[in-house]
Design an enzyme around this catalytic site. Structure first.
Site, PDB file in Angstrom:
ATOM      1  N   ASP A  19       0.854  -1.185   0.000  1.00  0.00           N
ATOM      2  CA  ASP A  19       0.000   0.000   0.000  1.00  0.00           C
ATOM      3  C   ASP A  19       0.891   1.237   0.000  1.00  0.00           C
ATOM      4  O   ASP A  19       2.012   1.211   0.501  1.00  0.00           O
ATOM      5  CB  ASP A  19      -0.929   0.009   1.221  1.00  0.00           C
ATOM      6  N   CYS A  77     -14.040  -0.501  -7.617  1.00  0.00           N
ATOM      7  CA  CYS A  77     -15.134   0.194  -6.939  1.00  0.00           C
ATOM      8  C   CYS A  77     -15.543   1.439  -7.713  1.00  0.00           C
ATOM      9  O   CYS A  77     -16.214   2.318  -7.197  1.00  0.00           O
ATOM     10  CB  CYS A  77     -14.743   0.538  -5.506  1.00  0.00           C
TER      11      CYS A  77
HETATM   12  N1  SAH Z   1      -8.271  -3.859  -0.011  1.00  0.00           N
HETATM   13  C1  SAH Z   1      -8.462  -2.925   1.089  1.00  0.00           C
HETATM   14  C2  SAH Z   1      -9.079  -1.622   0.660  1.00  0.00           C
HETATM   15  C3  SAH Z   1      -8.295  -0.899  -0.400  1.00  0.00           C
HETATM   16  S1  SAH Z   1      -8.642   0.788  -0.479  1.00  0.00           S
HETATM   17  C4  SAH Z   1      -9.279  -3.620   2.175  1.00  0.00           C
HETATM   18  O1  SAH Z   1      -9.725  -4.743   1.970  1.00  0.00           O
HETATM   19  O2  SAH Z   1      -9.467  -3.024   3.237  1.00  0.00           O
HETATM   20  C5  SAH Z   1      -7.409   1.378  -1.532  1.00  0.00           C
HETATM   21  C6  SAH Z   1      -6.027   1.491  -0.908  1.00  0.00           C
HETATM   22  O3  SAH Z   1      -5.141   1.798  -1.974  1.00  0.00           O
HETATM   23  C7  SAH Z   1      -5.831   2.583   0.125  1.00  0.00           C
HETATM   24  O4  SAH Z   1      -5.314   2.003   1.288  1.00  0.00           O
HETATM   25  C8  SAH Z   1      -4.795   3.538  -0.491  1.00  0.00           C
HETATM   26  O5  SAH Z   1      -3.845   3.979   0.471  1.00  0.00           O
HETATM   27  C9  SAH Z   1      -4.125   2.648  -1.485  1.00  0.00           C
HETATM   28  N2  SAH Z   1      -3.541   3.275  -2.676  1.00  0.00           N
HETATM   29  C10 SAH Z   1      -4.087   4.207  -3.487  1.00  0.00           C
HETATM   30  N3  SAH Z   1      -3.312   4.419  -4.558  1.00  0.00           N
HETATM   31  C11 SAH Z   1      -2.235   3.606  -4.433  1.00  0.00           C
HETATM   32  C12 SAH Z   1      -1.084   3.335  -5.223  1.00  0.00           C
HETATM   33  N4  SAH Z   1      -0.897   3.947  -6.397  1.00  0.00           N
HETATM   34  N5  SAH Z   1      -0.218   2.416  -4.778  1.00  0.00           N
HETATM   35  C13 SAH Z   1      -0.399   1.779  -3.611  1.00  0.00           C
HETATM   36  N6  SAH Z   1      -1.490   1.971  -2.835  1.00  0.00           N
HETATM   37  C14 SAH Z   1      -2.387   2.873  -3.239  1.00  0.00           C
END
Ligand code: SAH
Length: 394
Positions: free
Chosen positions: A245, A335
């Protein structure tokens, strides 16, 4: 709420909206309003279209000019309580399944347009999507506290610094973080600091589906946030789970969540990185996993960004598929409501073509029972989660 007035303004709509109105579609866009209509922001009106009648709340600011609440009456305290109680009753299977955090009210899907309520233990978080809905907050909060025992009801509002802040509606504010359960797994919820209202409650069943296949396997969880998929996979016996992340804070909480469930974070990987860059280096290192999950944030906030979102999915999932062992499992989430389920499945076919595999679909999922979609309101569907096995080309 104030007593509903007996003489509401009447708005006559085109008869072409008769079917939509009588079937309960909850939105009327501004371009369907008669040009002459003069309605006060936040006022209830009676709508008529042909023989159909409905009661709606007017919003002067958003593209959705009217939110239709009822074909029966102007929503009063009793009408709101019926919606709140029904939604609570329908979540009973979740409570029985050792789950204490779920969406109690999913707006349109629960016949309460524009308002969501998430329950975390004994705290409810209200989010509303238009300022015209303001008058409903207090009566909805009252209905919540009358339905089950709560320690606090809060609203989550945008803060001036760009994050979110909680505003107390009744009872007391929740602690900065506390523990909730999801199918028996334990997670820290941070209702103010966290994303969404703290946790991504909508992926609950998909986490369980993945966990059921994870025993003994190496799992890569892309966009892991606080480790929802990771904890479930590790609890199910995955040999090593790597969570990636961009948020270092989310990954710290993910480690805490591992410990909370008696799992040793040192036996697993936590990488603070941009997923797109991580995948490039994983591919060049020939890093391979048995299961790869990709659950990115929304790629399109508006229709104008739809084409870019589709491009991004194709690239992301092609690279994700390249980090999979032969016959590995790939799970692709989306989403982005601007990308419909059929189009999303098509992007995956293209990703598989680029990654030179055939993707055998094992599950094609949407939203769980606490994020219901009305057949009359397909716009309520936003979540896609496709699980497939990557087969070598014939
Ligand atoms: N799968 C998670 C929810 C994901 S929400 C669950 O089950 O709880 C999306 C996540 O992507 C967020 O935590 C955000 O910090 C991260 N994010 C957004 N853009 C990103 C990128 N380019 N690289 C890595 N993480 C990213």
């Amino acid at each position: 709420m104030t007593k509903p007035s007996t003489s509401l303004p009447v708005v006559a709509l085109s008869t072409t909206l008769e079917k939509s109105l009588s079937s309960g579609h909850p939105w009327i866009y501004r371009d369907h309003l008669p040009k002459t209509a003069q309605i006060e922001h936040g006022a209830f009106v009676e709508l008529r279209a042909g023989g159909a009648r409905a009661f709606a709340l007017y919003d002067a600011e958003s593209a959705i000019a009217l939110r239709v609440f009822s074909t029966r009456k102007v929503p009063d305290d009793e009408w709101l309580r019926e919606r709140v109680e029904l939604a609570f009753r329908l979540r009973e299977p979740l409570r029985r399944g050792r789950t204490s955090a779920y969406r109690w009210i999913f707006g349109e899907g629960d016949q309460l347009p524009g308002i969501t309520v998430d329950l975390y233990g004994e705290y409810a978080v209200i989010v509303s999507y238009a300022s015209s809905l303001e008058r409903l907050i207090a009566p909805v909060a009252k209905a919540l506290t009358e339905t089950t025992k709560l320690l606090g009801v809060v609203r989550r509002l945008p803060s001036q610094e760009g994050g979110a802040r909680l505003e107390l509606v009744s009872g007391r504010l929740p602690p900065a973080r506390f523990v909730v359960e999801e199918h028996g797994a334990r997670f820290y919820a941070e209702l103010e600091k966290g994303q969404k209202t703290g946790l991504f409650l909508d992926q609950r069943e998909n986490r369980r589906f993945i966990a059921a296949m994870a025993s003994g396997l190496r799992v890569l969880n892309l966009f892991s946030y606080t480790g929802g998929f990771s904890v479930h996979a590790a609890l199910a016996g995955a040999s090593r789970v790597v969570s990636v992340d961009a948020s270092a804070g989310a990954l710290e909480t993910a480690k805490d969540n591992f410990r909370l469930n008696g799992l040793d974070p040192d036996a697993h990987g936590f990488e603070t990185a941009d997923v797109f860059a991580y995948l490039q280096s994983a591919i060049s290192r020939a890093e391979r996993h048995d299961i790869v999950i990709s659950d990115p944030p929304s790629f399109a906030k508006s229709r104008a960004q739809q084409a870019d979102a589709i491009k991004a999915y194709k690239r992301l999932n092609a690279d994700g598929l390249r980090t999979l062992k032969p016959e590995g499992i790939y799970a692709a989430g989306s989403c982005t409501s601007q990308v419909c389920p059929d189009d999303f499945r098509d992007t995956l076919a293209e990703s598989a073509r680029r990654a030179k595999c055939e993707l055998q679909i094992l599950g094609d999922f949407g939203q769980p029972l606490d994020h219901p979609v009305l057949a009359q309101h397909p716009e309520g569907r936003y979540l896609k989660f496709i699980v497939g096995r990557a087969l070598k080309l014939r």
